[in-house]
Structure formats: C-alpha cells, structure tokens
Design a protein around this motif. Structure first.
Motif, short mmCIF file in Angstrom:
data_model
loop_
_atom_site.label_atom_id
_atom_site.label_comp_id
_atom_site.label_asym_id
_atom_site.label_seq_id
_atom_site.Cartn_x
_atom_site.Cartn_y
_atom_site.Cartn_z
N PHE A 1 8.48 10.80 12.97
CA PHE A 1 8.78 12.14 14.18
C PHE A 1 7.96 13.14 14.49
N LEU A 2 8.05 13.68 13.68
CA LEU A 2 7.55 14.78 12.91
C LEU A 2 5.84 15.08 13.52
N LYS A 3 5.31 14.20 12.73
CA LYS A 3 3.60 13.87 13.14
C LYS A 3 3.44 13.79 14.56
N LYS A 4 4.67 12.66 14.61
CA LYS A 4 4.15 12.90 16.62
C LYS A 4 4.11 13.76 17.24
N ASN A 5 4.94 14.85 17.26
CA ASN A 5 5.55 15.99 17.70
C ASN A 5 4.80 17.36 17.22
N ASN A 6 3.94 16.97 16.40
CA ASN A 6 2.96 18.13 15.89
C ASN A 6 4.20 19.23 15.16
N ILE A 7 5.13 18.73 14.51
CA ILE A 7 5.80 19.45 13.69
C ILE A 7 5.48 19.46 12.35
N HIS A 8 4.82 20.44 11.86
CA HIS A 8 4.11 20.39 10.53
C HIS A 8 5.11 20.50 9.49
N PHE A 9 5.03 19.59 8.60
CA PHE A 9 5.89 20.11 7.11
C PHE A 9 5.02 18.73 6.29
N THR A 10 5.64 19.43 4.80
CA THR A 10 4.94 19.15 3.77
C THR A 10 5.96 18.35 2.69
N VAL A 11 6.17 17.40 2.27
CA VAL A 11 7.00 16.72 1.58
C VAL A 11 6.86 17.38 0.38
N GLU A 12 7.64 17.95 -0.04
CA GLU A 12 8.26 19.01 -1.62
C GLU A 12 9.08 17.70 -2.55
N PRO A 13 8.68 17.31 -3.45
CA PRO A 13 9.21 15.73 -4.36
C PRO A 13 9.86 17.24 -5.24
N THR A 14 9.62 18.17 -5.46
CA THR A 14 10.63 18.64 -6.25
C THR A 14 12.16 19.34 -5.31
N LEU A 15 11.92 19.66 -4.25
CA LEU A 15 13.31 20.13 -3.42
C LEU A 15 14.25 19.14 -3.82
N VAL A 16 15.42 20.38 -4.01
CA VAL A 16 16.58 19.30 -4.37
C VAL A 16 17.97 20.12 -3.36
N ARG A 17 17.57 21.30 -3.19
CA ARG A 17 18.58 22.15 -2.61
C ARG A 17 19.75 22.44 -3.37
#
Ligand code: HAM
Length: 400
Positions: A238-254
C-alpha cells in the motif's frame, strides 16, 4: 522574576501560532477521516500506565511524575505520560469498542531536557478501535502522508513488524541467547536490561558499544508466521503504491510494551536534534484483554507537536497573510478584511513605521493600512517583499 521549571517551556508568537496551526490542520484532517475528538484527564491512576506500558519500560520505571493522594481514597496517581492507555480506559468504561478517536494534549515525562525533548510536551494522536488490518493501518498512514504534505515537510517512515505475543516470546528467547553469548561486550545499561529480562529494549540502545552487536542480532522478521508476514506485505505494498516513502527497520521495537505486529516511527532529514522521532505508533491488539475487556483490535499513533513545530517546513498556505495596521478607527472595514481571502493579523498604531516593524518581525509580506484614505473608501496595500505600494478601493480589495 521566577523562571520556568526545566523542561516546562512556554511557546508564544511564531512558535505558539505554529502549534495552533498543527492542531488545526490535524483536527481538520481527523474530521475528514471521521474521527471523534476525546478529552481525557491529565491526572490518572498510576496503575493504568504500569499495566499497559509495562513496568520495565523507561517511561514507567524512571519518568513518571507520581504522587500519593491523601484522604480516604489514598491512591498513587501520576501525570499522564501518554494518552493511548487513557483512550483504552475510556472505551472499556463506556462499552465503546468500535470508534475512531483523536486527541490533543499535554503529556509529562521526567526525561533529561534538551532540544526537542521536554518534561511537558504535546501530542496529537489518532486511535482506531475495533477495525481490522489492513484498513486501520492504511487510514493512519494516509493521515500522516496528508498532514506532512499539507505543511510541506518531507518525512521518513520507519516500519517493522514485531509479530504476535507468541512469535515475540519465541524471538525473545533466541535474542536472549544471542545477547548472553555477547554479554561481556555489551554496554552497562544493556547488561542490566538483559539481567532484568528487558531483552527487546536492548535493540533500542543508542550506545556505540552495542551498535555492532545489535546489527548482527537475529531479526524478528525471520521469526514471523505466514499471516503476520502477509499483513506486513500488504501494508508495504500500500505504501509503495501511494508513493509513501518508507524503510523497513528490523531493530525498531518501540519503547512501550503494549505493541504487536506493525510498529512505526517517523523522522525527517531536516531535524538535527538527537531526539528525532516526530511521531510513532503501532498495533496494540492485546491491550483491552490485559484490562479484562473483550479482545479488541486497535491501532494508532501520536505526533510530537513541539518536534514538528521545530522543523523548517514550507507551508502551502491557502491564505496569504496580511498585517493590518489600524491607524484610523474604521472598525467595519477591519471586520470585512477579516472575512477576506487574506489571513489578517491586526494591531492599532499611531505610526506607519511602527506598523512596518511589526509586520517584518512577524514575517508577513503584506501590510494593509486603514488610515485617512479609508474615509474615501480606500485602503493602502504594501507588498513588503516587492517594495510596492498601492491605494485601492476596499471593494476591489475584497474581490481579489
Ligand atoms: P511515543 O513514541 O512514546 O508513543 O510518543 C509519540 C511522540 O511523542 C514521539 O514520537 C515524540 O515525537 C513525542 N515525544 C515523546 N516524548 C517526548 C518528549 N519528552 N518531549 C517532546 N516530545 C516527545 C506514544 O506515546 C504512543 N502513545 C503513541 C501511540 C498512539 N501508539 C499507539 N497509539
């Protein structure tokens, strides 16, 4: 004169007006998306946050402003450090298990103050209760995208999936073994976290000693079952289709315990302070059950309002700003200017020089003068950037 407490700032003029603008923009977007506004108490039972955020989190273990209320109802209370738990409490107490709720308000955390990190700060948040994936994620990411486009600020979205409770327990076991093997090289703080069992929190460490160990650590995404992976994929698509730039961050746990599956944080390149998250959130599908309520889907996020205010945005303002200097008291004229296409800030002056100074100080390019020519039905408009001035009739001004 008495000074403010450390970490409890005032914001006025440009800063205060920007905060008001952020509030208004987000309220408007929230309304368009069908969110209801909630006001919750600033003072809450401490137990609400201990049970939801988790005892070992920094917020609960070190940062709460807590105290006892005396009298017959002796109780430990605290100034709220966040508002998601309060929204969940509201929903449970009011049997409201399907709603889209937004809020704005002060939160309090006893952190070490620095630029962008205060002990009192404001959040604007959105919580989607009772609506399943991927609709709720799509709504929240659309809101984020719309908001940053409106204020003209490029943002980065960092996203991860931390899986279900079972998947996370399994992953924590593997991670614990890995960190135990590397125990002697970990920072003091991470060793303490390991001993206390706060394993995921080690991934959050900003310490130089830990960075390399963390980069080689097993990644949670490798331990997700197929349905968790499917949701994650759908959201990424969905993010890709809508041109919302993102990166997958495997250490992001909050930093809060109530999350599961999708978690995310937002930052932006133009923000240099160490505290760079402009907002964050995720799913908390187990929190209702933790308070003995029926299992309820929930997903949300909160923006850090001061941190957004501190950024340099290029506002796409719908209205041009004008400084209106009222030299002669033609108040009906002033009132019609307020209704015009200009966003008017007014003050009362005896001299044009003083009015010019005020317009410059407030970064406003147009100065409108209500002076003696207004007796003839005219006003003066000065374009301070182009250094031009013209006298036009009020009628033609309002038709601009
Ligand atoms: P949080 O990440 O703790 O999440 O806070 C959200 C945002 O509040 C941060 O990204 C940051 O911009 C701002 N913030 C936090 N602490 C401070 C501080 N000391 N000074 C200035 N700004 C700060 C939550 O609070 C969750 N309740 C968000 C959420 C809503 N998750 C699901 N729904």
């Amino acid at each position: 004169m008495l000074k403010n407490l450390r970490g409890f700032p005032d914001f006025c003029n440009l800063e205060g007006n920007r905060i008001n603008f952020i509030f208004q923009t987000l309220s408007k977007i929230g309304e368009e998306f069908g969110f209801n506004f909630i006001l919750t108490p600033v003072l809450e039972p401490q137990e609400l946050f201990v049970r939801s955020l988790g005892e070992s989190t920094d917020v609960v273990s070190k940062e709460m402003f807590s105290f006892q209320i005396d009298g017959s109802e002796k109780q430990t209370v605290c100034l709220r450090p966040e508002m998601t738990a309060s929204v969940v409490k509201y929903c449970i107490n009011n049997n409201d298990f399907r709603n889209k709720i937004m809020y704005f308000g002060q939160n309090f955390r006893k952190e070490r103050p620095q630029k962008g990190r205060y002990r009192q700060f404001n959040q604007f948040g959105f919580e989607i209760i009772g609506i399943p994936s991927p609709f709720r994620e799509i709504e929240i990411f659309s809101i984020i995208d719309k908001f940053f486009k409106t204020i003209g600020l490029a943002f980065n979205l960092k996203i991860n999936s931390i899986g279900s409770i079972e998947e996370r327990q399994n992953y924590i076991k593997i991670l614990r073994e890995y960190f135990e093997e590397n125990f002697t090289n970990l920072s003091e703080e991470s060793r303490t976290r390991l001993k206390k069992g706060a394993i995921l929190r080690i991934l959050d460490s900003k310490s130089e000693e830990d960075k390399e160990i963390i980069s080689r650590a097993p990644k949670i995404t490798e331990y997700l079952n197929s349905s968790s992976q499917e949701v994650f994929k759908t959201i990424c698509n969905f993010l890709k289709k809508n041109n919302i730039h993102f990166t997958v961050e495997p250490t992001l746990v909050r930093g809060l315990d109530y999350y599961n599956d999708i978690v995310f944080e937002i930052n932006c390149d133009s923000y240099e302070a160490a505290q760079d998250a402009l907002g964050g959130g995720g799913a908390y599908d187990n929190l209702f059950e933790q308070f003995e309520a029926p299992k309820t889907n929930a997903f949300g996020m909160a923006f850090g309002v001061e941190r957004i205010m501190l950024n340099s945005w290029s506002l796409k303002e719908s209205k041009k700003k004008a400084y209106v200097a009222v030299v002669e008291p033609y108040f009906e004229v002033l009132s019609s200017i307020y209704q015009s296409k200009f966003f008017a800030v007014s003050d009362y002056f005896v001299s044009i020089t003083k009015a010019l100074e005020a317009a410059n100080k407030n970064n406003i390019n147009y100065l409108i003068i209500i002076g003696e020519e207004t007796a003839r039905g005219n006003i003066i408009i000065k374009n301070l950037e182009e250094r031009t001035q013209k006298e036009i009739s009020l009628k033609s001004f309002l038709a601009l």
